[in-house]
Structure formats: structure tokens, C-alpha cells
Scaffold this motif. Structure first.
Motif, PDB file in Angstrom:
ATOM      1  N   VAL A   1       0.838  -1.235  -0.126  1.00  0.00           N
ATOM      2  CA  VAL A   1      -0.288  -0.120   0.101  1.00  0.00           C
ATOM      3  C   VAL A   1       0.761   1.090   0.094  1.00  0.00           C
TER       4      VAL A   1
ATOM      5  N   VAL B   1       0.808   5.370   0.233  1.00  0.00           N
ATOM      6  CA  VAL B   1       0.074   6.290   0.574  1.00  0.00           C
ATOM      7  C   VAL B   1       0.993   7.753   0.787  1.00  0.00           C
TER       8      VAL B   1
ATOM      9  N   THR C   1      -5.263  12.757   0.023  1.00  0.00           N
ATOM     10  CA  THR C   1      -4.568  11.344   0.161  1.00  0.00           C
ATOM     11  C   THR C   1      -4.751  10.644  -0.923  1.00  0.00           C
ATOM     12  N   TRP C   2      -3.836  10.184  -1.572  1.00  0.00           N
ATOM     13  CA  TRP C   2      -3.544   9.381  -2.710  1.00  0.00           C
ATOM     14  C   TRP C   2      -3.076   7.860  -2.148  1.00  0.00           C
ATOM     15  N   VAL C   3      -3.946   6.943  -2.560  1.00  0.00           N
ATOM     16  CA  VAL C   3      -3.592   5.455  -2.046  1.00  0.00           C
ATOM     17  C   VAL C   3      -3.466   4.599  -3.273  1.00  0.00           C
TER      18      VAL C   3
ATOM     19  N   HIS D   1      -9.950   1.510  -0.899  1.00  0.00           N
ATOM     20  CA  HIS D   1      -8.700   2.394  -0.694  1.00  0.00           C
ATOM     21  C   HIS D   1      -8.895   3.229   0.641  1.00  0.00           C
ATOM     22  N   ARG D   2      -9.987   3.707   0.787  1.00  0.00           N
ATOM     23  CA  ARG D   2     -10.272   4.384   2.087  1.00  0.00           C
ATOM     24  C   ARG D   2      -9.947   3.429   3.227  1.00  0.00           C
TER      25      ARG D   2
ATOM     26  N   HIS E   1      -6.435   2.664   3.716  1.00  0.00           N
ATOM     27  CA  HIS E   1      -5.620   3.815   4.432  1.00  0.00           C
ATOM     28  C   HIS E   1      -5.917   3.900   5.936  1.00  0.00           C
TER      29      HIS E   1
ATOM     30  N   LEU F   1      -3.961   1.514   7.967  1.00  0.00           N
ATOM     31  CA  LEU F   1      -2.523   1.808   8.199  1.00  0.00           C
ATOM     32  C   LEU F   1      -2.505   2.926   9.236  1.00  0.00           C
ATOM     33  N   ILE F   2      -3.515   3.910   9.165  1.00  0.00           N
ATOM     34  CA  ILE F   2      -3.352   5.014  10.170  1.00  0.00           C
ATOM     35  C   ILE F   2      -3.602   4.374  11.575  1.00  0.00           C
TER      36      ILE F   2
ATOM     37  N   TRP G   1       2.068  11.017   8.426  1.00  0.00           N
ATOM     38  CA  TRP G   1       1.407  10.873   7.096  1.00  0.00           C
ATOM     39  C   TRP G   1       1.585  12.087   6.180  1.00  0.00           C
TER      40      TRP G   1
ATOM     41  N   TYR H   1       3.692   0.782   2.830  1.00  0.00           N
ATOM     42  CA  TYR H   1       3.639  -0.538   3.697  1.00  0.00           C
ATOM     43  C   TYR H   1       3.748  -1.881   2.791  1.00  0.00           C
TER      44      TYR H   1
END
Length: 132
Positions: free
Chosen positions: A50, A52, A63-65, A82-83, A86, A89-90, A98, A104
Motif C-alpha cells: 500500500v 500512501v 490522500t492518494w492511495v 482504498h479508504r 488507508h 494503516l493509520i 502521514w 507499507y
């Protein structure tokens, strides 16, 4: 008649206790890596990596994922996937910065800075052709 009653749940305390319990359950790094890989695979099957990155579009930070498989090909996924990746991961790395591009890798469990992303000094978001 005037008995005190709780009117709302204390969400912050519940979140702290929930995170503490999760860290206690996931005692080893190998178990963490397996859980993260399984969750990413449930979000978008085949996801191994992934990427980000924060981007600016029309003076708004977005945010580009990017989700990729083990060969580096893009995984077919919708906006919600995608959301979700993200968000995962957050929550898994709350202390990470970030505001810089990150990658990742689900095979190793490593979250690293993406040095191959375009530096902000280039101002690629301000290029005239990009806004057309």
C-alpha cells in the motif's frame, strides 16, 4: 427523583482500553504482520503493498492511495477499499508522520518513507497542465 444517569458513552476511554487490549493480544511482530496481511486481503484481495501520499488538488489536501499485488501491478479496488486500507494503516501506525509519502509492505510489516515520490520542492501540483 434526582438520580444521576450517564447520558453519553465515554468513547475516548473505550478507544484507549481497546487499543491497549489489542496490543496485548498481538504480542509478536509475526502475528501483527499476519493480521495486517489478512485484513488487507479482506479489503482488496491480492493486496501486498500500500502506497500512501499526501497530494494537493485545487488548494485542497487529499490522500492518494495505491494498492498493488506481489508483482507490483495495481489491484482492482473501489474508493471504499482504498479508504479502508488507508484507515487500517493509520490505526495500525498512529505515531507515523502521514504528511510524507509512505509505503507499507504486508509481507514484512514495514512502513517506510517513499523516497521515490516526487519532492514537494518541484511543485508538480502547481504545473499549469495538471490543472486543466
Amino acid at each position: 427523583m434526582n438520580t444521576p444517569q450517564r447520558t453519553r458513552a465515554l468513547r475516548a476511554a473505550a478507544a484507549i482500553h481497546g487499543a491497549r487490549n489489542a496490543r496485548q493480544r498481538i504480542a509478536t511482530r509475526a502475528k501483527f504482520v499476519r493480521i495486517m496481511a489478512a485484513q488487507l486481503d479482506a479489503i482488496a484481495p491480492g493486496t501486498v503493498r500500500v502506497a500512501v501520499a499526501p497530494v494537493t488538488v485545487e488548494d485542497r489536501t487529499r490522500t492518494w492511495v495505491e494498492l498493488t499485488d506481489h508483482d507490483g501491478r495495481a489491484v482492482t479496488a473501489d474508493r471504499d477499499a482504498h479508504r479502508a486500507a488507508h484507515g487500517l494503516l493509520i490505526r495500525a501506525f498512529p505515531a507515523a508522520d502521514w504528511s510524507v509519502p509512505r509505503i507499507y509492505d504486508a509481507r514484512t510489516g514495514d512502513l517506510t518513507v517513499n523516497n521515490h515520490a516526487a519532492p514537494t520542492a518541484l511543485s508538480l501540483d502547481d504545473v499549469e497542465e495538471a490543472s486543466q
